[in-house]
Scaffold this active site. Sequence first.
Site, PDB file in Angstrom:
ATOM      1  CE  LYS A  65      -4.276  -2.402   1.848  1.00 21.28           C
ATOM      2  NZ  LYS A  65      -5.204  -2.410   3.326  1.00 21.28           N
ATOM      3  CG  ASP A  73      -7.999   0.008   2.829  1.00 12.18           C
ATOM      4  OD1 ASP A  73      -8.965  -0.424   1.989  1.00 12.18           O
ATOM      5  OD2 ASP A  73      -7.026   0.350   2.647  1.00 12.18           O
ATOM      6  N   GLY A  81      -2.867  -0.321  18.045  1.00 12.52           N
ATOM      7  CA  GLY A  81      -1.799  -0.885  16.503  1.00 12.52           C
ATOM      8  C   GLY A  81      -1.332   0.671  15.732  1.00 12.52           C
ATOM      9  CB  ALA A  82       1.362   2.488  15.678  1.00 10.20           C
ATOM     10  N   GLY A  83       0.983   0.599  12.600  1.00 12.37           N
ATOM     11  CA  GLY A  83       1.156   0.010  11.633  1.00 12.37           C
ATOM     12  C   GLY A  83       0.074   1.372   9.977  1.00 12.37           C
ATOM     13  CB  ALA A 116      -3.461  -1.025   8.646  1.00 18.49           C
ATOM     14  CG  ASN A 127       1.934  -0.549  18.544  1.00 18.54           C
ATOM     15  OD1 ASN A 127       1.493  -0.903  17.711  1.00 18.54           O
ATOM     16  ND2 ASN A 127       3.451   0.159  17.268  1.00 18.54           N
ATOM     17  NE  ARG A 128       5.074  -6.085  18.887  1.00 19.79           N
ATOM     18  CZ  ARG A 128       4.554  -7.110  18.418  1.00 19.79           C
ATOM     19  NH1 ARG A 128       4.818  -8.355  18.443  1.00 19.79           N
ATOM     20  NH2 ARG A 128       5.800  -6.577  16.843  1.00 19.79           N
ATOM     21  CB  THR A 129       6.915  -0.548  18.638  1.00 22.86           C
ATOM     22  OG1 THR A 129       7.416  -1.903  18.716  1.00 22.86           O
ATOM     23  CG2 THR A 129       8.339  -0.204  18.612  1.00 22.86           C
ATOM     24  N   GLY A 158     -13.846  -6.508   9.622  1.00 19.02           N
ATOM     25  CA  GLY A 158     -13.084  -6.703   8.800  1.00 19.02           C
ATOM     26  C   GLY A 158     -13.753  -7.266   7.521  1.00 19.02           C
TER      27      GLY A 158
HETATM   28  P1  ATR Z   1      -0.289  -2.986   9.013  1.00 15.56           P
HETATM   29  O1  ATR Z   1       0.077  -2.233   7.323  1.00 15.56           O
HETATM   30  O2  ATR Z   1      -1.358  -4.461   8.383  1.00 15.56           O
HETATM   31  O3  ATR Z   1      -1.128  -2.226   9.865  1.00 15.56           O
HETATM   32  P2  ATR Z   1       2.355  -3.137   9.776  1.00 15.56           P
HETATM   33  O4  ATR Z   1       2.560  -1.180   9.373  1.00 15.56           O
HETATM   34  O5  ATR Z   1       3.076  -4.160   9.485  1.00 15.56           O
HETATM   35  O6  ATR Z   1       0.955  -3.973   8.997  1.00 15.56           O
HETATM   36  O7  ATR Z   1       1.403  -2.747  11.514  1.00 15.56           O
HETATM   37  C1  ATR Z   1       1.436  -4.237  12.591  1.00 15.56           C
HETATM   38  C2  ATR Z   1       1.322  -3.936  13.409  1.00 15.56           C
HETATM   39  O8  ATR Z   1       0.755  -4.576  13.947  1.00 15.56           O
HETATM   40  C3  ATR Z   1       1.646  -2.645  14.418  1.00 15.56           C
HETATM   41  O9  ATR Z   1       0.780  -2.404  15.301  1.00 15.56           O
HETATM   42  C4  ATR Z   1       2.311  -4.235  15.074  1.00 15.56           C
HETATM   43  O10 ATR Z   1       3.088  -3.784  16.187  1.00 15.56           O
HETATM   44  P3  ATR Z   1       4.693  -3.286  15.515  1.00 15.56           P
HETATM   45  O11 ATR Z   1       4.866  -2.252  15.520  1.00 15.56           O
HETATM   46  O12 ATR Z   1       5.176  -3.059  17.640  1.00 15.56           O
HETATM   47  O13 ATR Z   1       4.992  -3.964  15.591  1.00 15.56           O
HETATM   48  C5  ATR Z   1       1.344  -4.584  15.777  1.00 15.56           C
HETATM   49  N1  ATR Z   1       1.580  -6.126  15.383  1.00 15.56           N
HETATM   50  C6  ATR Z   1       1.978  -7.122  15.061  1.00 15.56           C
HETATM   51  N2  ATR Z   1       1.640  -8.225  15.892  1.00 15.56           N
HETATM   52  C7  ATR Z   1       1.744  -7.907  17.073  1.00 15.56           C
HETATM   53  C8  ATR Z   1       1.970  -8.632  18.400  1.00 15.56           C
HETATM   54  N3  ATR Z   1       1.853  -9.772  18.372  1.00 15.56           N
HETATM   55  N4  ATR Z   1       1.332  -8.112  19.153  1.00 15.56           N
HETATM   56  C9  ATR Z   1       1.098  -6.698  19.146  1.00 15.56           C
HETATM   57  N5  ATR Z   1       0.820  -5.804  18.442  1.00 15.56           N
HETATM   58  C10 ATR Z   1       1.232  -6.933  17.375  1.00 15.56           C
END
Ligand code: ATR
Length: 492
Positions: free
Chosen positions: A294, A330, A356-358, A360, A379-381, A467
Amino acid sequence: MNRSSLCFSLTGATIAENLKDIEKYHCYCDLYELRADCLESLSISALTSFPTKVKKPVILAVRRAVDGGHFKGSENERCGILRRSLASGYRYVDLDEDFQDQKTEQAALAGGVTIIRSFYDFSGVPAYLDRRLSNIKRNPGEVIKAAVMVQNTQELLKLVEQALELKAQDGWGNRIILGMGPMGFATRVLSTLLGSSITYSSAPGRQAAPGHVDPQTLVDLYRFPLIDEDTRIFGVIGNPVIHSESPGLHNRGFSLRAIDDAVYIPFQVDNLGAFFQLAEVLDIRGVSVTIPHKQGVIPFLSSRDKDVEAAGACNTIVWGDGLRRGYNTDIAGFMAPLKESMGGAIPAGFRAAVIGAGGAARAVVYALRKEGVEVLILNRTVARAKELAALFDCSYGSLREQERIADFSDLIVQTTSVGMNREDPEYDPIPGYSFKGSEIIYDIIYIPRLTPLLKRAAQSGCRVINGWEMLTAQAAIQFKLFTGQDLPGQAN
Ligand code: ATR
């Protein structure tokens, strides 16, 4: 107009099993390939009586392991089996390029059996496919066949270009060119366009070659009988992409709208530059873009709508007037079911927590902020949450601070991959948060429809959105961009 025939490869361990498969799929295919090497006992009597038991032409193949088959006997045995079976009504026999037995060849020619002269390459697409194919042809009436494993998008481009060149030079027919594996899937659907006289399919769970789908899927889902040189090609690009539900949505949409000149195909893409070249070669009209492309497609666009700019992601490309226009459906697709569940509008002072912060999450946060929603990103990170929060003026924190959700709990949006393809409760990304029952919980995952998080939320009395609702809403906008028509409603 010449059309590719749809061959059903029979890979059952017994003739009875094959006949059962034929019963199920006969109305979808034009001919059968009896893969005698898959039979558990190779009895000649079973082979000689087989063509009379079925009402369509049959190819006889006894494939060696080196060509992806299961035949374990000696070459003498194989030739004997072929020779003794050929005169019993087989229309074709598949012989590998290095097949040496003159007597078998003579038996085929004498019996009016057309030889399909095949080569298999599991290592990739040969550089000079045309030379390779013309070298293997021994008799004028033979059909020449190349089944090659497509290793990457560059190879798919090479294969498609070579197939089209051969078609332009030598015209239609007596040639089969197929790309194996998920990267080659388009060649199986587009075989008519690529000048291949046959495409192959096999029963689910018993694929005769990598990348096969069953005949019903080729016909009903991928509209195989309708495809010709005038077909407008659409698709979805991602990696992986074979499990995407978008082909179902769009192809069913074409059928329901009686749009007979369009098909929507999954393209597993590992190289965007090569894909955009392929799009020119195949005159692709539009694609959906999914993970992980994307962001990556943006430099290839001629124009982008404001949602692409703001979300930093593009999920739809439409070709036209020499331009590649990028859109992000989206954003509106995410909002549509949310607004619908709230009676059409989002009230003032509405607060949401985004998990989450990726990529999506970025689209979701942008969509919510555009509506004036106050957002907390967990977010985890934490650094990623902080970065996203700075872009859209949000609060942020660590996924460990789940107690903070309580202050933003009108809506909780789950955007991580946690819970995807999972049913068990441990795949709940916010186990530390207890639902009050008044929250709306929105999980953008669509497989399963009810993720562990949504299940727990529904049990607590919350309104849940999955979804699938987002997928169909964004697909409806894409469909309109692709065809100018509305996507008819489809069952969950
Ligand atoms: P997308 O485009 O689907 O959002 P992405 O940019 O790779 O994909 O983002 C994945 C998201 O899922 C991130 O927020 C990721 O957390 P991190 O930024 O800490 O990596 C989160 N994520 C993926 N696996 C995870 C897990 N096992 N526990 C918690 N968060 C997770």
